[in-house]
Design an enzyme around this catalytic site. Structure first.
Site, short mmCIF file in Angstrom:
data_model
loop_
_atom_site.label_atom_id
_atom_site.label_comp_id
_atom_site.label_asym_id
_atom_site.label_seq_id
_atom_site.Cartn_x
_atom_site.Cartn_y
_atom_site.Cartn_z
CB ALA A 1 -1.00 0.12 1.12
CG ASP A 2 0.74 4.14 -3.27
OD1 ASP A 2 -0.57 4.24 -2.93
OD2 ASP A 2 0.68 3.88 -4.34
CB SER A 3 0.26 8.26 0.60
OG SER A 3 0.55 8.62 -0.75
#
Length: 77
Positions: free
Chosen positions: A32-34
Site C-alpha cells: 500500500a502507498d499513500s
C-alpha cells in the site's frame, strides 16, 4: 464480522486472495502507498457508515488487527 469485511475490501483493492489476509497482515505487506490508504479509508467509511475517520487516528494503524480494533471502537460509540 468486521475482519471479514476488511479482508474482502483489502482483497478487492489489492488484488489478493482474501484467505491470505490475517490479523497480522500489514498494509506494507500489501504494497500500500499513500493513495491506496486514502482509497481504503474511503471504502471503509462507506462500508461501515462512518464519516469521521480522523487522519491522526489512522496514523497508528499498521496492521489489519489495528484497523479492526479502531473500527470496533468507532462502531461502539
Amino acid at each position: 464480522m468486521i475482519f471479514e469485511k476488511i479482508a474482502a475490501l483489502l482483497a478487492e483493492q489489492f488484488s489478493v486472495d482474501a484467505d491470505s489476509i490475517t490479523m497480522e497482515t500489514t498494509f506494507e505487506d500489501l504494497g500500500a502507498d499513500s493513495l491506496d490508504i486514502v482509497e481504503l479509508t474511503m471504502a471503509v467509511e462507506e462500508e461501515f457508515g462512518l464519516e469521521d475517520m480522523d487522519e491522526d487516528d489512522l496514523s497508528g494503524i499498521a496492521t489489519v488487527a489495528d484497523l479492526v480494533r479502531y473500527l470496533k471502537g468507532k462502531l461502539d460509540d
